[in-house]
Design a protein around this motif. Structure first.
Motif, PDB file in Angstrom:
ATOM      1  N   ALA A  80     -18.612 -10.966 -11.960  1.00 39.27           N
ATOM      2  CA  ALA A  80     -18.080 -11.988 -11.069  1.00 39.27           C
ATOM      3  C   ALA A  80     -17.205 -12.995 -11.807  1.00 39.27           C
ATOM      4  O   ALA A  80     -16.420 -13.711 -11.189  1.00 39.27           O
ATOM      5  CB  ALA A  80     -19.218 -12.718 -10.359  1.00 39.27           C
ATOM      6  N   ASP A  81     -17.329 -13.040 -13.148  1.00 40.94           N
ATOM      7  CA  ASP A  81     -16.587 -14.041 -13.914  1.00 40.94           C
ATOM      8  C   ASP A  81     -15.277 -13.500 -14.481  1.00 40.94           C
ATOM      9  O   ASP A  81     -14.433 -14.250 -14.934  1.00 40.94           O
ATOM     10  CB  ASP A  81     -17.468 -14.560 -15.064  1.00 40.94           C
ATOM     11  N   GLN A  82     -15.097 -12.195 -14.437  1.00 40.77           N
ATOM     12  CA  GLN A  82     -13.890 -11.569 -14.982  1.00 40.77           C
ATOM     13  C   GLN A  82     -12.666 -11.890 -14.122  1.00 40.77           C
ATOM     14  O   GLN A  82     -12.815 -12.192 -12.936  1.00 40.77           O
ATOM     15  CB  GLN A  82     -14.060 -10.040 -15.008  1.00 40.77           C
ATOM     16  N   PRO A  83     -11.468 -11.797 -14.725  1.00 39.77           N
ATOM     17  CA  PRO A  83     -10.274 -11.892 -13.873  1.00 39.77           C
ATOM     18  C   PRO A  83     -10.293 -10.738 -12.868  1.00 39.77           C
ATOM     19  O   PRO A  83     -10.526  -9.592 -13.240  1.00 39.77           O
ATOM     20  CB  PRO A  83      -9.115 -11.735 -14.866  1.00 39.77           C
ATOM     21  N   ASP A  84     -10.084 -11.080 -11.646  1.00 36.47           N
ATOM     22  CA  ASP A  84     -10.270 -10.093 -10.579  1.00 36.47           C
ATOM     23  C   ASP A  84      -8.950  -9.435 -10.207  1.00 36.47           C
ATOM     24  O   ASP A  84      -8.238  -9.875  -9.320  1.00 36.47           O
ATOM     25  CB  ASP A  84     -10.899 -10.766  -9.359  1.00 36.47           C
ATOM     26  N   ASP A  85      -8.632  -8.357 -10.915  1.00 38.03           N
ATOM     27  CA  ASP A  85      -7.376  -7.668 -10.652  1.00 38.03           C
ATOM     28  C   ASP A  85      -7.636  -6.259 -10.121  1.00 38.03           C
ATOM     29  O   ASP A  85      -6.925  -5.319 -10.460  1.00 38.03           O
ATOM     30  CB  ASP A  85      -6.506  -7.636 -11.908  1.00 38.03           C
ATOM     31  N   THR A  86      -8.642  -6.153  -9.289  1.00 40.47           N
ATOM     32  CA  THR A  86      -8.985  -4.854  -8.703  1.00 40.47           C
ATOM     33  C   THR A  86      -7.781  -4.151  -8.059  1.00 40.47           C
ATOM     34  O   THR A  86      -7.572  -2.959  -8.310  1.00 40.47           O
ATOM     35  CB  THR A  86     -10.098  -5.018  -7.660  1.00 40.47           C
ATOM     36  N   PRO A  87      -6.973  -4.836  -7.257  1.00 43.15           N
ATOM     37  CA  PRO A  87      -5.853  -4.136  -6.614  1.00 43.15           C
ATOM     38  C   PRO A  87      -4.949  -3.434  -7.621  1.00 43.15           C
ATOM     39  O   PRO A  87      -4.573  -2.277  -7.419  1.00 43.15           O
ATOM     40  CB  PRO A  87      -5.107  -5.253  -5.881  1.00 43.15           C
ATOM     41  N   GLU A  88      -4.627  -4.125  -8.725  1.00 44.85           N
ATOM     42  CA  GLU A  88      -3.755  -3.501  -9.721  1.00 44.85           C
ATOM     43  C   GLU A  88      -4.474  -2.365 -10.443  1.00 44.85           C
ATOM     44  O   GLU A  88      -3.882  -1.338 -10.769  1.00 44.85           O
ATOM     45  CB  GLU A  88      -3.273  -4.532 -10.760  1.00 44.85           C
ATOM     46  N   LEU A  89      -5.766  -2.566 -10.723  1.00 44.24           N
ATOM     47  CA  LEU A  89      -6.527  -1.547 -11.471  1.00 44.24           C
ATOM     48  C   LEU A  89      -6.596  -0.213 -10.739  1.00 44.24           C
ATOM     49  O   LEU A  89      -6.727   0.827 -11.372  1.00 44.24           O
ATOM     50  CB  LEU A  89      -7.942  -2.061 -11.761  1.00 44.24           C
ATOM     51  N   VAL A  90      -6.552  -0.255  -9.423  1.00 44.82           N
ATOM     52  CA  VAL A  90      -6.708   0.997  -8.675  1.00 44.82           C
ATOM     53  C   VAL A  90      -5.438   1.429  -7.947  1.00 44.82           C
ATOM     54  O   VAL A  90      -5.417   2.500  -7.333  1.00 44.82           O
ATOM     55  CB  VAL A  90      -7.861   0.883  -7.657  1.00 44.82           C
ATOM     56  N   SER A  91      -4.380   0.618  -8.056  1.00 42.00           N
ATOM     57  CA  SER A  91      -3.190   0.890  -7.232  1.00 42.00           C
ATOM     58  C   SER A  91      -2.502   2.200  -7.609  1.00 42.00           C
ATOM     59  O   SER A  91      -1.756   2.765  -6.809  1.00 42.00           O
ATOM     60  CB  SER A  91      -2.194  -0.259  -7.341  1.00 42.00           C
ATOM     61  N   HIS A  92      -2.759   2.695  -8.817  1.00 43.62           N
ATOM     62  CA  HIS A  92      -2.107   3.942  -9.237  1.00 43.62           C
ATOM     63  C   HIS A  92      -2.702   5.170  -8.555  1.00 43.62           C
ATOM     64  O   HIS A  92      -2.134   6.261  -8.646  1.00 43.62           O
ATOM     65  CB  HIS A  92      -2.236   4.104 -10.756  1.00 43.62           C
ATOM     66  N   ILE A  93      -3.832   5.004  -7.893  1.00 41.19           N
ATOM     67  CA  ILE A  93      -4.484   6.147  -7.244  1.00 41.19           C
ATOM     68  C   ILE A  93      -3.838   6.384  -5.881  1.00 41.19           C
ATOM     69  O   ILE A  93      -3.955   5.555  -4.982  1.00 41.19           O
ATOM     70  CB  ILE A  93      -5.999   5.876  -7.087  1.00 41.19           C
ATOM     71  N   PRO A  94      -3.147   7.505  -5.711  1.00 42.02           N
ATOM     72  CA  PRO A  94      -2.366   7.689  -4.481  1.00 42.02           C
ATOM     73  C   PRO A  94      -3.223   7.816  -3.232  1.00 42.02           C
ATOM     74  O   PRO A  94      -2.760   7.480  -2.137  1.00 42.02           O
ATOM     75  CB  PRO A  94      -1.565   8.972  -4.740  1.00 42.02           C
ATOM     76  N   GLN A  95      -4.472   8.273  -3.395  1.00 39.10           N
ATOM     77  CA  GLN A  95      -5.339   8.434  -2.218  1.00 39.10           C
ATOM     78  C   GLN A  95      -5.730   7.093  -1.595  1.00 39.10           C
ATOM     79  O   GLN A  95      -6.215   7.069  -0.471  1.00 39.10           O
ATOM     80  CB  GLN A  95      -6.608   9.211  -2.571  1.00 39.10           C
ATOM     81  N   ILE A  96      -5.567   6.017  -2.342  1.00 42.73           N
ATOM     82  CA  ILE A  96      -5.805   4.685  -1.769  1.00 42.73           C
ATOM     83  C   ILE A  96      -4.540   4.269  -1.028  1.00 42.73           C
ATOM     84  O   ILE A  96      -3.519   3.965  -1.640  1.00 42.73           O
ATOM     85  CB  ILE A  96      -6.144   3.640  -2.854  1.00 42.73           C
ATOM     86  N   VAL A  97      -4.606   4.271   0.285  1.00 42.11           N
ATOM     87  CA  VAL A  97      -3.404   3.980   1.051  1.00 42.11           C
ATOM     88  C   VAL A  97      -3.303   2.507   1.452  1.00 42.11           C
ATOM     89  O   VAL A  97      -2.220   1.997   1.664  1.00 42.11           O
ATOM     90  CB  VAL A  97      -3.274   4.886   2.294  1.00 42.11           C
ATOM     91  N   SER A  98      -4.447   1.819   1.546  1.00 44.61           N
ATOM     92  CA  SER A  98      -4.421   0.392   1.870  1.00 44.61           C
ATOM     93  C   SER A  98      -5.442  -0.355   1.036  1.00 44.61           C
ATOM     94  O   SER A  98      -6.482   0.192   0.686  1.00 44.61           O
ATOM     95  CB  SER A  98      -4.745   0.160   3.357  1.00 44.61           C
TER      96      SER A  98
END
Lengths: 167, 167
Positions: A74-92
């Motif tokens: 919970a204390d880490q920089p929260d960059d989940t969107p960038e960390l997973v954005s390279h996965i094409p199956q994630i559409v939204s």
DNA sequence: TCTGAAATTGTTTGTGG
DNA sequence: CCACAAACAATTTCAGA
């Protein structure tokens, strides 16, 4: 006078390839006036682009699922969107209030592929996941704007006081 | 030979108004061959339509939310999608596995309007609701297909064994 | 299923109100 | 911000392979 723009947006939301000639016919404008309005809507960012809607099953996406995401630290920089954005199956990817931090919409060919995909998301994003499988989609990504009836029967007056189209 | 169709789908998913001339240029086909392929993809239902992508805020939709839906009566005919489909703020409706029966994506101008919308959904659908507000949208409704690079550097070979485009 | 060419239609730009 | 018209470009159709 912006009910004209709303009308044009409704037309293009319904058929993104409609010609300026036809938009003009439907709205009572000349072709060039219709084109000028569309161009202004694009420049103001009201129209963000145009897309073909593709049948997911036709490209091997038999399964759709929603994945609720909770970061481990919970204390880490929260960059989940960038960390997973390279996965094409994630559409939204939605950042949400509530019990979890993110909601992803994903597509996979089958359950085994979905299983691998979830493992990949957990590893790449340092997150835990809670997945809801979609069984069917009665409708998706409709426009909020009223569907344009081809026959011009009604006037363009809005039924309630609503904000005008803003840029 | 269907990597050509996948390429065309990727191009049109990214720019739904791309001309057949340009599709031909990108794929190495003549204009009429490109047009014929697009027409066939449309007729087979692979391309379901074309849409303009509209900035929600520009049409007064400042708030997006996901609404989990649970019908009151488990024994009743479950026609929730039809019962609520007339509400324009409901842009997507998913039938889902898991703790709830349906997941709706909705849009509203503000929290008060959202409150009214939820009351309307509960009344119209005879359901209880559990709502998750969207804070921001890092990305939405991307294509699963690889983004077409304008420069033709790579060959069209798929990197893995994937199903061909089916109609 | 493709190409290439011809006929049609749509787009774009300029002039003027 | 609109209409009209001319110049340009794209789409559609068809013949032939």
């Amino acid at each position: 006078m912006e009910s004209l723009d709303r009308q044009i947006l409704a037309l293009l939301a319904h058929d993104g390839r409609m010609s300026y000639t036809d938009i003009g016919r439907e709205t009572g404008l000349s072709t060039s006036a219709a084109q000028q309005r569309v161009r202004r809507l694009e420049q103001r960012g009201v129209i963000k682009g145009y897309r073909a809607v593709i049948d997911p099953a036709s490209i091997g996406a038999m399964l759709t699922a929603f994945v609720q995401i909770q970061p481990f630290a919970a204390d880490q920089p929260d960059d989940t969107p960038e960390l997973v954005s390279h996965i094409p199956q994630i559409v939204s990817c939605y950042s949400v209030a509530g019990e979890t931090s993110y909601l992803l919409k994903v597509q996979a060919g089958n359950t085994v592929e979905l299983e691998h995909l979830l493992a990949e998301i957990r590893a790449a994003g340092k997150v835990s996941t809670n997945t809801t499988v979609v069984l069917s989609i009665p409708y998706e990504e409709r426009s909020m704007l009223p569907e344009p009836h081809s026959a011009r029967l009604s006037n363009g007056r809005a039924t309630e006081a609503e904000p005008d189209v803003a840029g």
